[in-house]
Motif scaffolding. Structure first.
Motif, PDB file in Angstrom:
ATOM      1  N   SER A  84       0.837  -1.210   0.000  1.00 28.51           N
ATOM      2  CA  SER A  84       0.000   0.000   0.000  1.00 28.51           C
ATOM      3  C   SER A  84       0.865   1.251   0.000  1.00 28.51           C
ATOM      4  CB  SER A  84      -0.880   0.051   1.256  1.00 28.51           C
ATOM      5  OG  SER A  84      -1.682  -1.072   1.322  1.00 28.51           O
ATOM      6  N   GLU A  85       1.861   1.278   0.878  1.00 29.06           N
ATOM      7  CA  GLU A  85       2.706   2.473   0.985  1.00 29.06           C
ATOM      8  C   GLU A  85       3.437   2.725  -0.338  1.00 29.06           C
ATOM      9  OE1 GLU A  85       2.256   4.438   3.300  1.00 29.06           O
ATOM     10  OE2 GLU A  85       2.767   3.720   5.302  1.00 29.06           O
ATOM     11  N   GLN A  86       3.918   1.667  -0.961  1.00 27.35           N
ATOM     12  CA  GLN A  86       4.654   1.849  -2.224  1.00 27.35           C
ATOM     13  C   GLN A  86       3.740   2.334  -3.345  1.00 27.35           C
ATOM     14  OE1 GLN A  86       7.904  -1.132  -3.000  1.00 27.35           O
ATOM     15  NE2 GLN A  86       6.937  -2.119  -1.283  1.00 27.35           N
ATOM     16  N   ALA A 110       4.995  16.533   0.975  1.00 29.03           N
ATOM     17  CA  ALA A 110       5.625  16.189   2.258  1.00 29.03           C
ATOM     18  C   ALA A 110       5.214  14.780   2.683  1.00 29.03           C
ATOM     19  CB  ALA A 110       5.222  17.203   3.323  1.00 29.03           C
ATOM     20  N   HIS A 111       3.935  14.441   2.461  1.00 26.98           N
ATOM     21  CA  HIS A 111       3.486  13.115   2.877  1.00 26.98           C
ATOM     22  C   HIS A 111       4.050  12.012   1.978  1.00 26.98           C
ATOM     23  CE1 HIS A 111       1.436  10.310   5.286  1.00 26.98           C
ATOM     24  NE2 HIS A 111       0.612   9.900   4.331  1.00 26.98           N
ATOM     25  N   ALA A 112       4.308  12.349   0.708  1.00 23.88           N
ATOM     26  CA  ALA A 112       4.948  11.359  -0.188  1.00 23.88           C
ATOM     27  C   ALA A 112       6.346  11.025   0.347  1.00 23.88           C
ATOM     28  CB  ALA A 112       5.025  11.910  -1.608  1.00 23.88           C
ATOM     29  N   GLU A 114       7.317  11.371   3.456  1.00 22.50           N
ATOM     30  CA  GLU A 114       7.110  10.651   4.716  1.00 22.50           C
ATOM     31  C   GLU A 114       6.765   9.183   4.441  1.00 22.50           C
ATOM     32  OE1 GLU A 114       5.234  12.607   8.635  1.00 22.50           O
ATOM     33  OE2 GLU A 114       3.793  12.204   7.054  1.00 22.50           O
ATOM     34  N   THR A 115       6.005   8.963   3.363  1.00 21.80           N
ATOM     35  CA  THR A 115       5.602   7.598   3.005  1.00 21.80           C
ATOM     36  C   THR A 115       6.812   6.751   2.614  1.00 21.80           C
ATOM     37  OG1 THR A 115       3.450   8.421   2.297  1.00 21.80           O
ATOM     38  CG2 THR A 115       4.071   6.262   1.499  1.00 21.80           C
ATOM     39  N   ALA A 116       7.796   7.391   1.963  1.00 21.63           N
ATOM     40  CA  ALA A 116       9.027   6.660   1.622  1.00 21.63           C
ATOM     41  C   ALA A 116       9.736   6.220   2.908  1.00 21.63           C
ATOM     42  CB  ALA A 116       9.934   7.550   0.779  1.00 21.63           C
ATOM     43  N   VAL A 117       9.673   7.069   3.933  1.00 17.26           N
ATOM     44  CA  VAL A 117      10.258   6.697   5.231  1.00 17.26           C
ATOM     45  C   VAL A 117       9.461   5.532   5.845  1.00 17.26           C
ATOM     46  CG1 VAL A 117      10.738   7.526   7.587  1.00 17.26           C
ATOM     47  CG2 VAL A 117      11.125   9.029   5.631  1.00 17.26           C
ATOM     48  N   HIS A 118       8.141   5.546   5.642  1.00 13.75           N
ATOM     49  CA  HIS A 118       7.306   4.454   6.178  1.00 13.75           C
ATOM     50  C   HIS A 118       7.677   3.104   5.539  1.00 13.75           C
ATOM     51  CE1 HIS A 118       3.963   7.572   7.259  1.00 13.75           C
ATOM     52  NE2 HIS A 118       5.053   7.702   7.988  1.00 13.75           N
ATOM     53  N   VAL A 119       7.994   3.145   4.251  1.00 16.98           N
ATOM     54  CA  VAL A 119       8.402   1.902   3.562  1.00 16.98           C
ATOM     55  C   VAL A 119       9.699   1.388   4.186  1.00 16.98           C
ATOM     56  CG1 VAL A 119       9.160   0.905   1.366  1.00 16.98           C
ATOM     57  CG2 VAL A 119       7.273   2.532   1.388  1.00 16.98           C
ATOM     58  N   ILE A 173      -7.476   6.867   1.815  1.00 19.89           N
ATOM     59  CA  ILE A 173      -6.294   5.990   1.841  1.00 19.89           C
ATOM     60  C   ILE A 173      -5.648   6.025   3.226  1.00 19.89           C
ATOM     61  CG2 ILE A 173      -3.976   5.643   0.863  1.00 19.89           C
ATOM     62  CD1 ILE A 173      -5.115   6.719  -1.814  1.00 19.89           C
ATOM     63  N   GLU A 174      -5.542   7.248   3.793  1.00 17.58           N
ATOM     64  CA  GLU A 174      -4.955   7.386   5.135  1.00 17.58           C
ATOM     65  C   GLU A 174      -5.717   6.539   6.149  1.00 17.58           C
ATOM     66  OE1 GLU A 174      -2.218   8.790   6.238  1.00 17.58           O
ATOM     67  OE2 GLU A 174      -1.804   9.241   4.143  1.00 17.58           O
ATOM     68  N   HIS A 175      -7.048   6.618   6.076  1.00 23.50           N
ATOM     69  CA  HIS A 175      -7.858   5.897   7.071  1.00 23.50           C
ATOM     70  C   HIS A 175      -7.664   4.380   6.971  1.00 23.50           C
ATOM     71  CE1 HIS A 175     -10.690   9.640   7.328  1.00 23.50           C
ATOM     72  NE2 HIS A 175      -9.492   9.843   7.835  1.00 23.50           N
ATOM     73  N   VAL A 176      -7.532   3.891   5.736  1.00 20.96           N
ATOM     74  CA  VAL A 176      -7.265   2.445   5.552  1.00 20.96           C
ATOM     75  C   VAL A 176      -5.913   2.106   6.166  1.00 20.96           C
ATOM     76  CG1 VAL A 176      -6.816   0.647   3.836  1.00 20.96           C
ATOM     77  CG2 VAL A 176      -8.716   2.226   3.503  1.00 20.96           C
ATOM     78  N   GLU A 177      -4.920   2.972   5.927  1.00 23.81           N
ATOM     79  CA  GLU A 177      -3.574   2.699   6.458  1.00 23.81           C
ATOM     80  C   GLU A 177      -3.540   2.816   7.986  1.00 23.81           C
ATOM     81  OE1 GLU A 177      -0.754   3.769   2.659  1.00 23.81           O
ATOM     82  OE2 GLU A 177      -0.907   5.232   4.264  1.00 23.81           O
ATOM     83  N   ILE A 178      -4.261   3.811   8.516  1.00 23.30           N
ATOM     84  CA  ILE A 178      -4.302   3.968   9.985  1.00 23.30           C
ATOM     85  C   ILE A 178      -4.881   2.696  10.613  1.00 23.30           C
ATOM     86  CG2 ILE A 178      -5.541   5.203  11.832  1.00 23.30           C
ATOM     87  CD1 ILE A 178      -5.105   7.794  10.105  1.00 23.30           C
ATOM     88  N   GLU A 206       2.378   9.259  12.753  1.00 24.31           N
ATOM     89  CA  GLU A 206       2.624  10.150  11.609  1.00 24.31           C
ATOM     90  C   GLU A 206       1.452  10.124  10.625  1.00 24.31           C
ATOM     91  OE1 GLU A 206       7.468   9.673  11.906  1.00 24.31           O
ATOM     92  OE2 GLU A 206       6.456   8.968  10.089  1.00 24.31           O
ATOM     93  N   GLU A 207       0.858   8.948  10.451  1.00 26.31           N
ATOM     94  CA  GLU A 207      -0.315   8.854   9.561  1.00 26.31           C
ATOM     95  C   GLU A 207      -1.481   9.670  10.130  1.00 26.31           C
ATOM     96  OE1 GLU A 207      -0.169   7.691   6.685  1.00 26.31           O
ATOM     97  OE2 GLU A 207       0.943   5.832   6.538  1.00 26.31           O
ATOM     98  N   ARG A 208      -1.666   9.585  11.449  1.00 25.25           N
ATOM     99  CA  ARG A 208      -2.753  10.352  12.086  1.00 25.25           C
ATOM    100  C   ARG A 208      -2.496  11.855  11.957  1.00 25.25           C
ATOM    101  NH1 ARG A 208      -3.183   6.517  17.299  1.00 25.25           N
ATOM    102  NH2 ARG A 208      -4.882   5.160  16.602  1.00 25.25           N
TER     103      ARG A 208
HETATM  104 FE   LIG Z   1       0.853   6.371   4.327  1.00 28.33          FE
END
Ligand SMILES: [Fe+2]
Length: 235
Positions: A84-86, A110-112, A114-119, A173-178, A206-208
């Protein structure tokens, strides 16, 4: 040697007769051929390895995808988040390109990042639990949300309404990931993977925060008039 026409003709006739006899014998032989027990054994010896191989492959595939423990369920949940993150990174860049509001655009970019950091953090989670992500093509759930988001954006749409839609799409998408991170964190805690649970909690926070930021932006700039009598998009 007598080479008179009559003699030669007789020789040809004899040879043709011999050939006809041979052909007749061969025809009778083929007609009488019935599968014997040896034939059946030979056939079984050829087919058995193919059948055994197919059954083995089917069993191995079934076992490989089996989820029969909470441990395996955690790996499955993490693999889904990993995909999902990728998938979300290019989607966030597309949302940024389409956003009219500069703050919204920079929030997506900025969130893109941050998402790379999440991966990268999920890689650390997998290492912490000594597992590897399942190889899958994509997360169908997130892919569906991204497709749904793109569908409306192909139509002519007012810039303010489009920004509202972009925020709604990103937040879905955020809510699914949270939800996914909350579940994975709980499984990790239950299984005693403290480090993994800690890393998952960091991403969850961070997602929240990203979700709340989008809600703040939506409340600040979206003109309710542009949204018509419906008033609010579901932030
Ligand atoms: Fe995310």
């Amino acid at each position: 040697m007598d080479t008179s026409p009559d003699v030669l003709a007789e020789q040809v006739r004899l040879k043709r007769s011999a050939i006809d006899n041979d052909l007749e014998l061969l025809r009778v032989k083929v007609q009488n051929k019935r599968p014997t027990r040896d034939d059946a054994v030979r056939w079984a010896q050829r087919v058995a390895p193919v059948v055994a191989g197919s059954v083995g492959l089917w069993w191995w595939t079934k076992r490989r995808h089996a989820i029969d423990s909470l441990d395996e369920l955690l790996t499955h949940a993490l693999s889904d988040l990993y995909q999902s993150e990728q998938q979300t990174i290019p989607s966030l860049h597309r949302l940024a390109e389409r956003a009219s509001d500069p703050e919204l655009r920079s929030a997506f970019i900025a969130h893109a990042k941050e998402t790379a950091v999440h991966v990268e953090r999920l890689d650390r989670v997998f290492r912490a639990i000594s597992r590897k992500p399942h190889r899958r093509r994509r997360s169908e759930g997130i892919a569906g949300l991204i497709d749904e988001s793109d569908r409306l954006l192909h139509r002519k749409i007012d810039p303010d309404v489009r920004d509202a839609w972009l925020i709604a799409s990103a937040q879905r998408i955020e809510h699914v990931e949270i939800s996914g991170y909350g579940t994975a964190r709980t499984y990790a805690e239950m299984l005693g993977f403290e480090r993994a649970a800690q890393l998952l909690q960091e991403t969850l926070d961070e997602e929240r925060a990203a979700d709340e930021k989008l809600t703040r932006i939506a409340r600040r700039f979206i003109n309710p008039q542009a949204l018509g009598s419906a008033g609010a998009a579901g932030f």
